[in-house]
Design a protein around this motif. Structure first.
Motif, short mmCIF file in Angstrom:
data_model
loop_
_atom_site.label_atom_id
_atom_site.label_comp_id
_atom_site.label_asym_id
_atom_site.label_seq_id
_atom_site.Cartn_x
_atom_site.Cartn_y
_atom_site.Cartn_z
N PRO A 411 0.77 -1.23 0.00
CA PRO A 411 0.00 0.00 0.00
C PRO A 411 0.80 1.28 0.00
CG PRO A 411 -1.00 -1.58 1.47
CD PRO A 411 0.30 -2.17 1.03
N TRP A 422 -6.04 -0.95 -7.35
CA TRP A 422 -5.63 -0.18 -6.19
C TRP A 422 -6.45 1.09 -6.06
CZ3 TRP A 422 -2.43 -2.64 -3.01
CH2 TRP A 422 -1.64 -3.67 -3.53
N TYR A 430 -2.29 3.37 -0.93
CA TYR A 430 -3.38 2.74 -1.66
C TYR A 430 -3.80 1.44 -0.98
CZ TYR A 430 -2.14 6.05 -5.28
OH TYR A 430 -1.89 7.21 -5.95
N GLN A 431 -5.06 1.10 -1.16
CA GLN A 431 -5.59 -0.16 -0.64
C GLN A 431 -5.85 -1.12 -1.79
OE1 GLN A 431 -9.45 0.09 1.12
NE2 GLN A 431 -10.35 1.21 -0.58
N ASP A 432 -5.79 -2.39 -1.48
CA ASP A 432 -6.09 -3.42 -2.46
C ASP A 432 -7.60 -3.61 -2.51
OD1 ASP A 432 -6.39 -5.76 -3.97
OD2 ASP A 432 -4.52 -6.63 -3.20
N HIS A 467 -10.95 1.52 6.90
CA HIS A 467 -9.90 0.94 7.74
C HIS A 467 -9.97 1.56 9.12
CE1 HIS A 467 -8.27 -0.15 3.77
NE2 HIS A 467 -7.64 -1.13 4.41
N LEU A 471 -4.19 3.25 6.70
CA LEU A 471 -2.97 2.77 6.06
C LEU A 471 -1.92 3.87 5.95
CD1 LEU A 471 -4.47 0.74 3.06
CD2 LEU A 471 -4.17 0.04 5.44
N ASP A 479 -3.31 -3.61 5.50
CA ASP A 479 -4.46 -3.77 4.61
C ASP A 479 -4.93 -5.22 4.69
OD1 ASP A 479 -6.39 -3.12 2.78
OD2 ASP A 479 -5.07 -3.14 1.04
N ILE A 484 -10.68 -3.93 8.56
CA ILE A 484 -11.65 -3.33 7.63
C ILE A 484 -13.07 -3.58 8.11
CG2 ILE A 484 -12.52 -3.37 5.25
CD1 ILE A 484 -9.73 -4.22 4.35
#
Length: 543
Positions: A411, A422, A430-432, A467, A471, A479, A484
């Protein structure tokens, strides 16, 4: 004249640049980058980056339309949807938006493309006060630069909205120009970047359209069309950069003649140049005026963190005037802190000045340096190194020309480009999306707090995620599914702003009243980590 509220507005920018069976359109990818850069600029509109979604090369209808539906449900002031790429005429002369794998075979293209009507219905059903659709597209046949039959433009109609297409229905749409963008979108970006000389402080949709029309016609390019329902064309969408004093309210933004990197010998010099007016206070501005105008980062609080483009800034208050040590907890109502909190919602840019006593990696060797404009993205409380509660703010630098980047494997890595996988959650972070999707599916897309389900007319279920431990710097949360929650837009915003927290027994607590307002729903498919619930509580619980 009122500009739309960025916090209550949403934009979705969709573009298909790469195709298996049709010519690629590399300028479309640049269209998305250029438009997003302008829409999030405070001197243009100031749309929060998380409210401006980019969908590049969607592989199917879900990937294209899910973000539109989410934005349509969340928007209350303006919903803007933009599409650029190939379009094809359907069997019923309807407009169909091409996907990367849309074939040229008319028998199969119907179910391997996306009906514009599906998008139109989502936009039409939004509760947003204004709905804007911009289409820069063509369909491929013997050539790539045609839009479609005569009635195709009429199908773009959405009651109570404003629609712009890149050409007349019977004329070709120039998809690839000689420049960086498509010809039509290039003019849109130009009017955002440069404004209109002689215009007012704000530019309406009609004024934007008239400018684009004049520029394209003068270059003998296809004539764009518009459709206005209920005088939406009078909406003042963006600030006019060519209008003196239009960029931001008085006191905010750049100071004419002061370039980034300018050095000042003293606080008095900063004051005289109006870069930072207070002679002692580290925060200039007020909650009432719209937020902080400027801050000084100079090592005044040991909890400060300077990461260059990201600053973790400790609020003011609670220090002994003589010893400069913390002697009481800081309060959100302290004037400077209230100003920075207001900046989170107004999105007005904050001038950042670094002093020689700050982090030597970014601070001048002597005096002060003006280091550009930042936005205030979030806040939280923590126990400071001197044992008292302090309030901290995360500021991110505004860059005029830096393209968005996404990570390849982690991330906070900044490499590669795959916007479909992303999702941005902060500058360089960035998050997946796949992990978030697994959490949504575990709860059947129901909000874990209120049970609300967002569902498209065609049955797609969409719910945001959040989240518990961010992150982004300085939190650096993982992540992972345990960090979450699957929640509705309202509860997502309340969690992000610290308005609600969750106890270990999963009671949801209103942090203003201290009362329980509900219960977090869990199941065996998704374990919520209590360590992340506690981390979130420690940031925002004030009792």
């Amino acid at each position: 004249m009122r500009q739309p509220d960025p916090q209550s507005s949403r934009a979705v920018l969709i573009g298909t640049a790469h195709y298996e069976h049709q010519p690629d359109l590399p300028t479309v990818a640049r269209n998305l980058v250029g438009l997003r850069q302008e829409l999030i600029q405070p001197e243009v509109w100031g749309l929060p980056p998380q409210h401006c979604t980019v969908v590049e090369d969607p592989q199917n209808a879900d990937e294209m339309l899910d973000p539109v539906y989410t934005a349509a449900q969340e928007a209350r002031d303006v919903l803007l949807v933009y599409f650029s790429g190939h379009a094809v005429p359907g069997r019923n002369a309807d407009l169909r938006l091409a996907l990367p794998k849309t074939p040229l075979d008319r028998a199969r293209e119907h179910y391997k493309s996306v009906s514009y009507d599906d998008l139109r219905v989502m936009v039409r059903d939004s509760r947003a006060r204004y709905r804007i659709v911009i289409l820069d597209c063509c369909y491929s046949g013997t050539a790539i630069n045609t839009l479609g039959p005569d009635d195709m433009f009429r199908q773009t109609g959405i009651d109570g909205s404003y629609t712009i297409t890149s050409s007349e229905a019977t004329r070709p749409s120039i998809a690839e120009g000689n420049g960086e963008y498509t010809a039509f979108t290039e003019e849109l970006i130009t009017v955002m970047r440069e404004g209109i000389l002689g215009g007012g402080k704000y530019l309406t949709l009609d004024e934007i359209y008239d400018y684009v029309l004049e520029q394209l016609v003068s270059k003998e390019l296809p004539r764009p069309e518009r459709q206005d329902r209920n005088d939406a064309g009078k909406l003042a969408l963006i600030r006019n950069r060519s209008c003196a004093g239009a960029d931001t309210p008085p006191g905010y933004g750049e100071i004419p003649g002061v370039q980034e990197g300018t050095l000042f010998a003293s606080r008095k010099d900063l004051h005289n140049a109006r870069v930072h007016r207070p002679l002692q206070a580290g925060i200039c501005g007020s909650e009432k005026s719209g937020g902080a105008e400027s801050i000084v980062v100079s090592g005044g609080y040991p909890d400060d963190e300077d990461h260059g483009d990201v600053i973790i800034y400790t609020g003011h208050g609670g220090q002994d005037e003589k010893t400069k040590r913390q002697v009481r907890d800081q309060r959100a109502t302290d004037p400077g802190n209230a100003a920075l909190l207001a900046s989170i919602t107004t999105r007005y840019p904050v001038r950042v000045i670094r002093g020689a006593a700050g982090d030597p990696r970014y601070s001048p060797p002597a005096g002060f340096s003006y280091d550009g404009l930042y936005t205030v993205e979030s806040h939280w409380f923590k126990k400071g190194v001197e044992g008292f509660q302090v309030i901290q703010f995360r500021l991110e630098k505004l860059h005029d020309n830096a393209p968005p980047v996404v990570p390849a494997d982690f991330p906070v890595d900044r490499a590669g480009v795959n916007i479909s996988r992303w999702g941005p959650v902060g500058l360089g972070t960035y998050q997946d999306r796949r992990i978030a999707d697994r959490v949504r599916q575990a709860h059947n897309y129901e909000c874990q707090i209120c049970g609300v389900i967002l569902q498209t007319p065609s049955g797609f279920r969409i719910t945001p995620t959040v989240h518990l431990r961010s992150l982004a710097i300085p939190h650096r949360g993982p992540d992972v599914p345990a960090n979450i929650l699957c929640v509705c837009p309202t509860h997502r915003d309340q969690l992000n702003l610290g308005m609600i927290t969750i106890d270990d027994d999963l009671r949801v607590i209103d942090e203003i009243t201290g009362d329980p307002i509900g219960h977090l729903h869990v199941n065996g498919k998704h374990r919520v980590g209590h360590e992340y619930l506690r981390y979130h509580r420690e940031l925002y619980r004030r009792r």
